[in-house]
Design a protein around this motif. Structure first.
Motif, PDB file in Angstrom:
ATOM      1  N   GLN A  88     -21.842 -11.398  12.297  1.00 12.85           N
ATOM      2  CA  GLN A  88     -22.938 -11.118  11.284  1.00 12.85           C
ATOM      3  C   GLN A  88     -23.510 -12.459  10.519  1.00 12.85           C
ATOM      4  N   LEU A  89     -22.370 -13.188  10.011  1.00 14.60           N
ATOM      5  CA  LEU A  89     -22.985 -14.326   9.433  1.00 14.60           C
ATOM      6  C   LEU A  89     -23.775 -15.366  10.419  1.00 14.60           C
ATOM      7  N   MET A  90     -23.362 -15.525  11.532  1.00 16.88           N
ATOM      8  CA  MET A  90     -24.287 -16.284  12.307  1.00 16.88           C
ATOM      9  C   MET A  90     -25.595 -15.672  12.673  1.00 16.88           C
ATOM     10  N   GLU A 106     -19.946 -13.467  -3.530  1.00 15.18           N
ATOM     11  CA  GLU A 106     -18.661 -13.277  -2.910  1.00 15.18           C
ATOM     12  C   GLU A 106     -18.713 -11.690  -2.306  1.00 15.18           C
ATOM     13  N   ALA A 107     -19.280 -10.719  -3.108  1.00 12.50           N
ATOM     14  CA  ALA A 107     -19.395  -9.412  -2.505  1.00 12.50           C
ATOM     15  C   ALA A 107     -20.202  -9.360  -1.478  1.00 12.50           C
ATOM     16  N   PHE A 108     -21.419 -10.107  -1.352  1.00 12.37           N
ATOM     17  CA  PHE A 108     -22.090 -10.336  -0.371  1.00 12.37           C
ATOM     18  C   PHE A 108     -21.545 -10.641   0.882  1.00 12.37           C
ATOM     19  N   LEU A 109     -20.619 -11.674   1.127  1.00 17.29           N
ATOM     20  CA  LEU A 109     -20.057 -12.023   1.985  1.00 17.29           C
ATOM     21  C   LEU A 109     -18.704 -11.330   2.598  1.00 17.29           C
ATOM     22  N   ASP A 162     -31.360  -7.407  -0.436  1.00 17.43           N
ATOM     23  CA  ASP A 162     -30.746  -7.444  -1.637  1.00 17.43           C
ATOM     24  C   ASP A 162     -30.486  -8.978  -2.128  1.00 17.43           C
ATOM     25  N   PHE A 163     -30.073  -9.801  -1.363  1.00 20.19           N
ATOM     26  CA  PHE A 163     -30.072 -11.171  -1.799  1.00 20.19           C
ATOM     27  C   PHE A 163     -31.281 -11.824  -2.463  1.00 20.19           C
ATOM     28  N   TYR A 164     -32.371 -11.711  -1.766  1.00 23.99           N
ATOM     29  CA  TYR A 164     -33.543 -12.152  -2.584  1.00 23.99           C
ATOM     30  C   TYR A 164     -33.885 -11.444  -3.923  1.00 23.99           C
TER      31      TYR A 164
END
Lengths: 172, 387
Positions: free
Chosen positions: A104-106, A94-97, A69-71
């Motif tokens: 999950q971030l790591m 912001e919505a992504f994070l 989705d990010f790509y």
């Protein structure tokens, strides 16, 4: 950019990616090519496109939809003229994070590192830095589950060594 | 081992997630933080003790340093320099908020120079450290809070520089300030003042983006004929934010910018006295003169901010119609007031007359024939807003 301009809009070439836990993802070619790791898989190997499955050893299927989705969104932002307003990009990021735990971030940072995509990696590392900024040492330790293996004497010595850094710090 | 049955973790241990990242990623994350925060991670665990010493960015900001005094700040900065191990220094931010640390700054800049600094942001601009002038790898330089000191009139030797931003400097008049920056692509001038001069020239051979905010005179007296000459063969984007009454009058010359593509001009009149019609008139005619000079540009926008509202005159491409819109504060939407054919001299004259009439509040307004189909409602709205 090597993203081939396939004008045949009716049938976009798909590439199959295999996540670490074996789950398959069908991804449009230009999106897949955002990942250097995938791209290098196909360099000089045009026949491979058709049916080869690209194994992504360090990416769990849990994170694939978000990463793709990010790509998709960011490559669309890049192509748009005039460029999208900063607020729109910010809102997406912001919505992504928003619902991502630190864990999950790591994991996603590891994934982005493995996929070798600078844009995503920069974005995620920045987010990680923001989460530990201005936090006391004890807080950061608890937050990331880092075990303190210093003896009290060692810890005191290191604090003294970097005295100026710990000046005025909250001790909670 | 700590196991959570609800979530699968095929590749990561449960404990200490951040420490599982490869070292370069950890030091990269630490580089994105204030250096004080980065040094604090040395206490997390034995594995973390020296991670911070590999940071590629140093961020020292006295303002964010808590309640420490300048002496402690100085000691911290020098301590970090002596303990850092990473050779290459990518970026340095040094903000001392007016505390005088000239000798410390000299040491920091020298260190940065020796470590191949590429990106520098600082407010330590009082006595220009000469070591700055020959940082061979420097590509980005941001000089803040100049307090209207003279920008060094001795030419820089920074051929590697691609981005320069300076805030609150007095620009010397006679010297062609930026022509020595052969590779400068982005130039931002904020709140800079020009000494008594008729023509001020910005000439840079590689300049692509130019942003100017609050450009004005040094001293109280305003010279009617200040002309800003931009001579940049590669310039594509120009943005000017001007604030009344500091800005005017200003004449722009972009004759030597053949590929200029996009121009945005913002003029804010919020502080303008309501009765000063003459000043407003001058301003409008100056703005129109500016637009006239820019007729060849592809995308062109002039926004006028009043206390009561904001208007925008713009076109997106050379062949497109020009729209004259009101921007609604609450919703951020555009309300179309009028569509004009392409911006050209005659249209600008009409717009100029129109705006001046609106400004001066002269009644009855003699609307140019051109505007005869402009709905009366909009005319009245405009008049109300501008009064």
């Amino acid at each position: 950019m090597a993203s081939s301009s396939s004008s045949s809009s009716t049938q976009v070439k798909k590439i199959t990616l295999k996540a670490a836990d074996g789950k398959h993802f069908e991804v449009e070619e230009p999106v897949a090519m955002e990942m250097e790791t995938v791209k290098s898989f196909f360099v000089g190997n045009e026949d491979a496109m058709k049916d080869m499955v690209v194994p992504l050893l360090n990416v769990s299927s849990e994170h694939m939809p978000a990463i793709l989705d990010f790509y998709r969104n960011h490559s669309e932002f890049r192509k748009r003229t005039p460029p999208p307003p900063a607020e729109e990009v910010k809102a997406f990021n912001e919505a992504f994070l928003e619902n991502k735990s630190d864990e999950q971030l790591m994991e996603m940072i590891m994934a982005a590192n493995f996929l070798n995509t600078k844009e995503l990696l920069n974005f995620l590392t920045e987010a990680a830095a923001n989460r530990i900024k201005n936090k006391s040492v004890e807080y950061v330790r608890a937050f990331f589950g880092i075990e303190n293996d210093f003896t009290p004497e060692e810890e005191a010595r290191i604090r003294a060594e970097n005295e100026w850094a710990f000046d005025g710090l909250d001790e909670d | 081992m700590n196991q959570q049955p609800t979530r699968k973790k095929p590749h990561l241990g449960v404990e200490d997630r951040l420490s599982n990242l490869p070292e370069p990623l950890i030091s990269h994350i630490l580089s994105l933080m204030d250096t004080k925060d980065a040094v604090q991670t040395s206490i997390l665990s034995t594995a973390w003790r020296y991670h911070w010493t590999n940071i590629h960015t140093l961020d020292f900001d006295y303002g964010k340093f808590g309640f420490c005094n300048p002496v402690r700040f100085r000691k911290f900065v020098l301590d970090v320099l002596s303990r850092r191990k990473g050779f290459h220094l990518h970026k340095l931010k040094l903000y001392c908020s007016g505390t005088t640390h000239v000798s410390m700054a000299r040491k920091v800049f020298n260190y940065a120079k020796l470590h191949g600094l590429e990106h520098l942001e600082t407010d330590m601009v009082g006595k220009f450290p000469t070591s700055l002038f020959d940082c061979r790898n420097l590509n980005t330089l941001k000089l803040d809070r100049g307090n209207w000191r003279d920008f060094p009139s001795k030419p820089f030797n920074l051929v590697t520089l691609t981005s320069l931003e300076i805030e609150a400097f007095r620009l010397p008049a006679k010297w062609n300030l930026f022509s020595g920056f052969l590779n400068l692509v982005n130039l931002t001038l904020i709140d800079c003042r020009v000494s008594m001069v008729v023509n001020f020239t910005i000439s840079a051979p590689s300049l692509v983006n130019l942003k100017i905010s609050r450009f004005h005179y040094w001293g109280k007296k305003m010279y009617r004929d200040l002309k800003l000459v931009i001579s940049a063969p590669k310039l594509e984007f120009l943005q000017m934010s001007l604030e009344h009454p500091l800005v005017y009058p200003l004449v722009l010359s972009v004759e030597n910018c053949p590929i200029l593509d996009q121009v945005n001009i913002h003029i804010y009149l919020n502080h303008c006295g309501t009765k000063d019609y003459k000043k407003r008139q001058t301003l409008i005619s100056d703005a129109m003169r500016m637009l006239e000079m820019l007729c060849h540009v592809n995308s062109l926008a002039l926004s006028l901010g009043f206390l009561q509202g904001k208007f925008l005159l713009y076109r997106n491409t050379r062949d497109a119609e020009t729209k004259f819109v009101e921007l609604y504060k609450e919703t951020g939407e555009e309300g179309l007031l009028y569509t004009l054919p392409m911006i050209c001299e005659s249209v600008l004259n009409h717009v100029s007359i129109l705006l001046q009439e609106l400004y001066t509040g002269k009644t009855p307004i003699i609307w140019p024939a051109y505007y005869k189909n402009w709905p009366a409602y909009y005319k009245n709205c405009l008049l109300d807003l501008l009064r």
